[in-house]
Scaffold this active site. Structure first.
Site, PDB file in Angstrom:
ATOM      1  N   SER A 258       0.855  -1.307  -0.031  1.00 20.57           N
ATOM      2  CA  SER A 258       0.118   0.139   0.069  1.00 20.57           C
ATOM      3  C   SER A 258       0.961   1.431   0.041  1.00 20.57           C
ATOM      4  O   SER A 258       1.728   1.498   0.190  1.00 20.57           O
ATOM      5  CB  SER A 258      -1.116   0.163   0.669  1.00 20.57           C
ATOM      6  OG  SER A 258      -0.178   0.140   2.427  1.00 20.57           O
ATOM      7  N   LYS A 259       0.129   2.491  -0.292  1.00 24.35           N
ATOM      8  CA  LYS A 259       0.553   3.361  -0.231  1.00 24.35           C
ATOM      9  C   LYS A 259       2.009   4.035   1.173  1.00 24.35           C
ATOM     10  O   LYS A 259       2.845   4.580   1.813  1.00 24.35           O
ATOM     11  CB  LYS A 259      -0.110   4.551  -0.054  1.00 24.35           C
ATOM     12  CG  LYS A 259       0.203   5.731  -0.192  1.00 24.35           C
ATOM     13  CD  LYS A 259      -0.726   6.874  -0.262  1.00 24.35           C
ATOM     14  CE  LYS A 259       0.546   8.649  -0.392  1.00 24.35           C
ATOM     15  NZ  LYS A 259       0.664   8.880   0.753  1.00 24.35           N
TER      16      LYS A 259
END
Ligand code: GLU
Length: 494
Positions: A258-259
């Site tokens: 994920s970011k």
């Protein structure tokens, strides 16, 4: 059948590298099979639409050289390529399903559905709107005649009528045959109250109308496959082939990348910068060719140890049998290693064309920039490393005192004085290297000690590129000053 594949992102923000990897695999599959690579914007969900995303997606693809053959920017025979511009088509096609009894109008209010959902939750069950309970709700199947008022006010959704107890037979090119009972699929909404289609409906209709031969997308869409197959069946259409790509996992393997992982680990997870908020691989000093190469290895291998592939080599080698089933771990060190290979073999002039390089070397003139790149490009992993690798050219590092103390035991003064003498006499510093090496061997001076003396003088520490190349780059005057400076430092630190 002509190979036609599509990359179908939703413009809901910047394109994650997982999405870019999907685009790449579509591109490779298309080119390998002499087919067509299509970009389609799935922008029917107005609530999730983020301005600027489409431009970002297009720019990311262009940066990587993955140019769509058909798409919103360049058009094509199967457009429009933005779903928001295809509304009339969905209206036409939903009528087919209404007319053949595969879809129905439902008028339940959000409040009524919320109550039903709550009831199920209290019993510990998941709420499903389907064959077992659709008769309890307000829809065109429970009312003897269609509620004309509701329809004219647009206050309805259209749901797929899923038949109970049917076996749905699916085939994924990577995972093989999959069987699912239709009892596990609810009567999904196909058209929303705002008149827009849901992703599922628009996706199937468009894949059919755009003559998509193989759907290549992320594994997160595999659970939607039974529903999509039912929609194809409802139309009596033959479904395309499907290929669901493995997830890209966090470096430790625990879940999807994920970011937030990127923020925590200090690495990019987007190809290029997004507004001023997020920087991408490009801004972190990556060459797009290296990013493409690395992404290809996230879930695919050539069946051997080979890791370096240009885009055209990938097109030649790409084969869906090389795609793995299990998730692919993101490995930033490996991405950097691949980038290092590309930087080293890229012509310095080409490196100089990149805005990132220009920014990092802006303090030097063109000629010097070229020389610097030639000197350090084999040592750096990202263009950002240029900052550290070149700072000594402007100003040497503070002396590494441990190395200075070690050097002192080997009579470096004699060496440094000789270096000064040679430098002073050698106008163009052309014979510098040869003369010093000859002198060292004749005077029983260890080459190692000579090198360390030069390195400490020029760089301030014992690392860096070839010392003689550094000397040429610094020029006679600066080199001389730096040797004199070390000599002085040695005498002061006695
Ligand atoms: N619009 C979907 C997405 O955002 C595409 C899924 C598909 O390729 O079918 O990923």
């Amino acid at each position: 059948m002509k190979t036609r594949v599509r990359f179908a992102p939703s413009p809901t923000g910047p394109l994650h590298i997982g999405g870019l990897r999907t685009a790449l695999f579509n591109y490779l599959y298309a080119k390998k099979n002499k087919g067509v690579f299509i970009l389609r914007m799935e922008d029917t969900d107005q609530n999730r639409y983020v301005d600027g995303s489409e431009v970002y997606i297009q720019e990311s693809l262009e940066w990587c050289g993955l140019l769509p053959d058909e798409g919103p920017k360049n058009g094509g025979d199967f457009g429009p390529y933005r779903q928001s511009e295809r509304k009339s088509l969905y209206e036409k096609y939903i009528q087919i399903l209404i007319n053949n009894g595969s879809a129905y109008y439902a008028y339940d209010s959000p409040e009524e559905l919320a109550i039903a959902r709550e009831k199920s939750a209290k019993k510990g069950e998941t709420f499903v709107y389907g064959s077992q309970n659709r008769h309890l709700f307000k829809n065109s199947l429970t009312k003897s005649s269609i509620d004309k008022d509701k329809i004219s006010s647009g206050d309805y959704v259209i749901r797929l009528k899923v038949e109970p107890e049917c076996e749905i037979n699916l085939f994924d090119e990577i995972r093989g045959a999959i069987k699912v009972s239709s009892d596990l699929v609810d009567d999904k909404i196909l058209m929303k109250a705002d008149g827009m289609p849901t992703y599922h409906f628009a996706n199937v209709v468009d894949d059919k109308l755009m003559k998509i031969s193989t759907v290549i997308r992320g594994e997160e869409w595999l659970p939607s496959l039974p529903l999509h197959k039912l929609i194809y069946d409802a139309f009596g259409w033959e479904a395309p082939k499907f290929m669901h790509l493995p997830l890209i996992l966090k470096p430790n393997g625990g879940g999807k990348l994920s970011k937030r992982d990127g923020d925590k680990g200090g690495y990019p997870v987007f190809p290029i910068k997004w507004k001023s908020e997020i920087s991408g691989f490009r801004e972190n000093g990556f060459l797009s060719k290296a990013v493409v190469n690395y992404l290809a290895l996230l879930g695919w291998n050539n069946g051997d140890e080979r890791e370096i592939f240009s885009l055209s080599e990938l097109v030649n080698c790409f084969n869906s049998t090389g795609i793995q089933k299990g998730g692919a771990r993101f490995d930033y060190e490996k991405a950097k290693w691949i980038n290092h290979q590309y930087i080293a073999k890229t012509n310095s002039n080409d490196l100089l064309q990149l805005p990132e390089t220009q920014k990092l070397l802006k303090g030097f003139n063109k000629e010097k920039q070229f020389k610097i790149l030639a000197l350090v490009k084999e040592r750096i992993y990202t263009l950002e490393d240029l900052k550290n690798e070149t700072s000594f050219i402007i100003k040497p590092f503070p002396y590494d005192e441990k190395s200075v103390r070690k050097l002192k035991k080997n009579n470096p003064e004699k060496i440094l004085n000789k270096v000064i003498e040679v430098l002073k006499a050698d106008k163009e510093i052309t014979g510098f290297k040869e003369e010093l090496l000859n002198w060292a061997s004749q005077n029983k001076v260890k080459i190692g000690t000579l090198m360390q003396s030069l390195r400490l003088s020029f760089v301030g520490r014992l690392t860096g590129p070839d010392v003689f190349d550094i000397c040429t780059l610094l020029g006679k005057d600066v080199s001389l000053k730096r040797v004199q400076r070390l000599l002085k430092h040695l005498s002061l630190s006695k």
